[in-house]
Design a protein around this motif. Structure first.
Motif, PDB file in Angstrom:
ATOM      1  N   PRO A  51     109.230  22.527  97.522  1.00  0.00           N
ATOM      2  CA  PRO A  51     110.103  21.977  96.478  1.00  0.00           C
ATOM      3  C   PRO A  51     109.272  21.550  95.270  1.00  0.00           C
ATOM      4  N   THR A  52     109.816  21.741  94.097  1.00  0.00           N
ATOM      5  CA  THR A  52     109.165  21.290  92.872  1.00  0.00           C
ATOM      6  C   THR A  52     109.662  19.874  92.608  1.00  0.00           C
ATOM      7  N   VAL A  53     108.809  18.894  92.860  1.00  0.00           N
ATOM      8  CA  VAL A  53     109.182  17.489  92.719  1.00  0.00           C
ATOM      9  C   VAL A  53     109.018  17.072  91.260  1.00  0.00           C
ATOM     10  N   ASP A  54     109.968  16.322  90.771  1.00  0.00           N
ATOM     11  CA  ASP A  54     109.942  15.804  89.401  1.00  0.00           C
ATOM     12  C   ASP A  54     109.792  16.900  88.352  1.00  0.00           C
ATOM     13  N   ALA A  55     110.526  17.997  88.543  1.00  0.00           N
ATOM     14  CA  ALA A  55     110.573  19.020  87.496  1.00  0.00           C
ATOM     15  C   ALA A  55     111.159  18.350  86.252  1.00  0.00           C
ATOM     16  N   TYR A  56     110.550  18.585  85.109  1.00  0.00           N
ATOM     17  CA  TYR A  56     110.935  17.907  83.872  1.00  0.00           C
ATOM     18  C   TYR A  56     111.695  18.861  82.964  1.00  0.00           C
ATOM     19  N   PHE A  57     112.851  18.417  82.487  1.00  0.00           N
ATOM     20  CA  PHE A  57     113.687  19.214  81.590  1.00  0.00           C
ATOM     21  C   PHE A  57     114.092  18.351  80.402  1.00  0.00           C
ATOM     22  N   VAL A  58     114.383  18.994  79.299  1.00  0.00           N
ATOM     23  CA  VAL A  58     114.927  18.296  78.145  1.00  0.00           C
ATOM     24  C   VAL A  58     116.300  18.915  77.865  1.00  0.00           C
ATOM     25  N   ILE A  59     117.329  18.101  78.032  1.00  0.00           N
ATOM     26  CA  ILE A  59     118.704  18.566  77.873  1.00  0.00           C
ATOM     27  C   ILE A  59     119.147  18.314  76.435  1.00  0.00           C
ATOM     28  N   PHE A  60     119.815  19.270  75.852  1.00  0.00           N
ATOM     29  CA  PHE A  60     120.282  19.193  74.457  1.00  0.00           C
ATOM     30  C   PHE A  60     119.141  18.906  73.488  1.00  0.00           C
ATOM     31  N   ARG A  61     117.943  19.262  73.863  1.00  0.00           N
ATOM     32  CA  ARG A  61     116.726  19.146  73.060  1.00  0.00           C
ATOM     33  C   ARG A  61     116.248  17.710  72.817  1.00  0.00           C
ATOM     34  N   PHE A  62     116.920  16.721  73.448  1.00  0.00           N
ATOM     35  CA  PHE A  62     116.430  15.366  73.242  1.00  0.00           C
ATOM     36  C   PHE A  62     116.644  14.433  74.433  1.00  0.00           C
ATOM     37  N   VAL A  63     117.366  14.841  75.468  1.00  0.00           N
ATOM     38  CA  VAL A  63     117.630  13.975  76.619  1.00  0.00           C
ATOM     39  C   VAL A  63     116.699  14.359  77.772  1.00  0.00           C
ATOM     40  N   PRO A  64     115.759  13.488  78.149  1.00  0.00           N
ATOM     41  CA  PRO A  64     114.844  13.816  79.244  1.00  0.00           C
ATOM     42  C   PRO A  64     115.545  13.726  80.599  1.00  0.00           C
ATOM     43  N   ALA A  65     115.218  14.663  81.474  1.00  0.00           N
ATOM     44  CA  ALA A  65     115.783  14.675  82.821  1.00  0.00           C
ATOM     45  C   ALA A  65     114.733  15.188  83.789  1.00  0.00           C
ATOM     46  N   THR A  66     114.798  14.678  85.019  1.00  0.00           N
ATOM     47  CA  THR A  66     113.926  15.169  86.088  1.00  0.00           C
ATOM     48  C   THR A  66     114.784  15.494  87.300  1.00  0.00           C
ATOM     49  N   SER A  67     114.254  16.348  88.149  1.00  0.00           N
ATOM     50  CA  SER A  67     114.951  16.718  89.371  1.00  0.00           C
ATOM     51  C   SER A  67     113.953  17.332  90.335  1.00  0.00           C
ATOM     52  N   THR A  68     114.260  17.237  91.607  1.00  0.00           N
ATOM     53  CA  THR A  68     113.532  18.017  92.597  1.00  0.00           C
ATOM     54  C   THR A  68     114.284  19.328  92.745  1.00  0.00           C
ATOM     55  N   VAL A  69     113.568  20.439  92.588  1.00  0.00           N
ATOM     56  CA  VAL A  69     114.170  21.768  92.697  1.00  0.00           C
ATOM     57  C   VAL A  69     113.644  22.401  93.976  1.00  0.00           C
ATOM     58  N   GLY A  70     114.560  22.785  94.865  1.00  0.00           N
ATOM     59  CA  GLY A  70     114.187  23.423  96.119  1.00  0.00           C
ATOM     60  C   GLY A  70     114.751  24.824  96.203  1.00  0.00           C
ATOM     61  N   PHE A  71     114.261  25.576  97.171  1.00  0.00           N
ATOM     62  CA  PHE A  71     114.679  26.965  97.339  1.00  0.00           C
ATOM     63  C   PHE A  71     114.894  27.240  98.817  1.00  0.00           C
ATOM     64  N   ALA A  72     115.987  27.910  99.150  1.00  0.00           N
ATOM     65  CA  ALA A  72     116.262  28.315 100.525  1.00  0.00           C
ATOM     66  C   ALA A  72     116.572  29.806 100.519  1.00  0.00           C
ATOM     67  N   ILE A 101     119.210  27.981  94.993  1.00  0.00           N
ATOM     68  CA  ILE A 101     118.470  26.990  94.203  1.00  0.00           C
ATOM     69  C   ILE A 101     119.141  25.647  94.460  1.00  0.00           C
ATOM     70  N   GLN A 102     118.353  24.683  94.940  1.00  0.00           N
ATOM     71  CA  GLN A 102     118.877  23.382  95.319  1.00  0.00           C
ATOM     72  C   GLN A 102     118.369  22.307  94.366  1.00  0.00           C
ATOM     73  N   LEU A 103     119.232  21.353  94.047  1.00  0.00           N
ATOM     74  CA  LEU A 103     118.845  20.223  93.201  1.00  0.00           C
ATOM     75  C   LEU A 103     119.020  18.925  93.974  1.00  0.00           C
ATOM     76  N   SER A 104     118.065  18.033  93.843  1.00  0.00           N
ATOM     77  CA  SER A 104     118.173  16.699  94.436  1.00  0.00           C
ATOM     78  C   SER A 104     117.391  15.728  93.562  1.00  0.00           C
ATOM     79  N   ASN A 105     117.606  14.453  93.799  1.00  0.00           N
ATOM     80  CA  ASN A 105     116.875  13.405  93.083  1.00  0.00           C
ATOM     81  C   ASN A 105     116.928  13.607  91.563  1.00  0.00           C
ATOM     82  N   ALA A 106     118.084  14.033  91.070  1.00  0.00           N
ATOM     83  CA  ALA A 106     118.242  14.278  89.629  1.00  0.00           C
ATOM     84  C   ALA A 106     118.418  12.959  88.883  1.00  0.00           C
ATOM     85  N   LYS A 107     117.657  12.832  87.796  1.00  0.00           N
ATOM     86  CA  LYS A 107     117.742  11.627  86.966  1.00  0.00           C
ATOM     87  C   LYS A 107     117.826  12.044  85.512  1.00  0.00           C
TER      88      LYS A 107
END
Length: 186
Positions: A51-72, A101-107
């Protein structure tokens, strides 16, 4: 003929314009059919991805978000391979792996979205590995492809977050750049 590979990949999520690092292992087995080496070999493949822990994304080009991304993986990957000029060190491969593609711990901005433990794509994403692979131990192979991320389902404990993740992530033209380092026979 079988080989095990250390897999590292960087996937660019088109809608978010963000990258996700992926690591794990891939095992591929090629079977010689009745046509011998003159015909494409049948290939089956399996991956074990961390799993990719604390994957970092920027939503709408200004909102920071993190998530654990898993794969089955769904089933085994299937495809074909052909020896290039009958050389077992250069194998022209075309294999498709189906991965949920699984998402968990999304913030979002540090706030827990409470996605629950069933948040994943409704169907598996078809990831294609096409190109020349070098199965000799220590060899490195690089493959590039694009894939479509399916709709999400099962997301949200307090409210239905499926439309949110589907709207933000689902879609075509997601790039994946994969490096396979051969570890030799499994």
């Amino acid at each position: 003929m079988a080989a095990k590979f250390e897999l590292t990949a960087l996937s660019r999520i088109a809608k978010l314009g963000s990258d996700t690092a992926i690591t794990g292992t891939l095992i591929a087995c090629a079977y010689i059919g009745a046509g011998g080496l003159e015909q494409p070999l049948d290939v089956v493949a399996a991956v074990d991805l961390e799993p990719t822990v604390d994957a970092y994304f920027v939503i709408f080009r200004f909102v920071p978000a993190t998530s654990t991304v898993g794969f089955a993986q769904e089933g085994v990957g299937r495809g074909t391979a052909r020896l290039v000029n009958f050389n077992p060190n250069d194998v022209d491969t075309d294999v498709v792996l189906n991965l949920f593609i699984q998402l968990s711990n999304a913030k979002q901005d540090g706030i827990d979205l409470r996605v629950g433990d069933r948040c994943r794509t409704e169907v598996s994403a078809a990831i294609r590995f096409k190109g020349i692979i070098h199965p000799v131990a220590g060899s490195v192979s690089n493959l590039n492809s694009t894939f479509e991320i399916p709709r999400f389902s099962g997301c949200g404990q307090a409210e239905d977050l499926d439309p949110l993740f589907t709207g933000l992530i689902t879609g075509p033209d997601n790039d994946i750049r994969t490096t396979l380092r051969s570890l030799g026979p499994p």
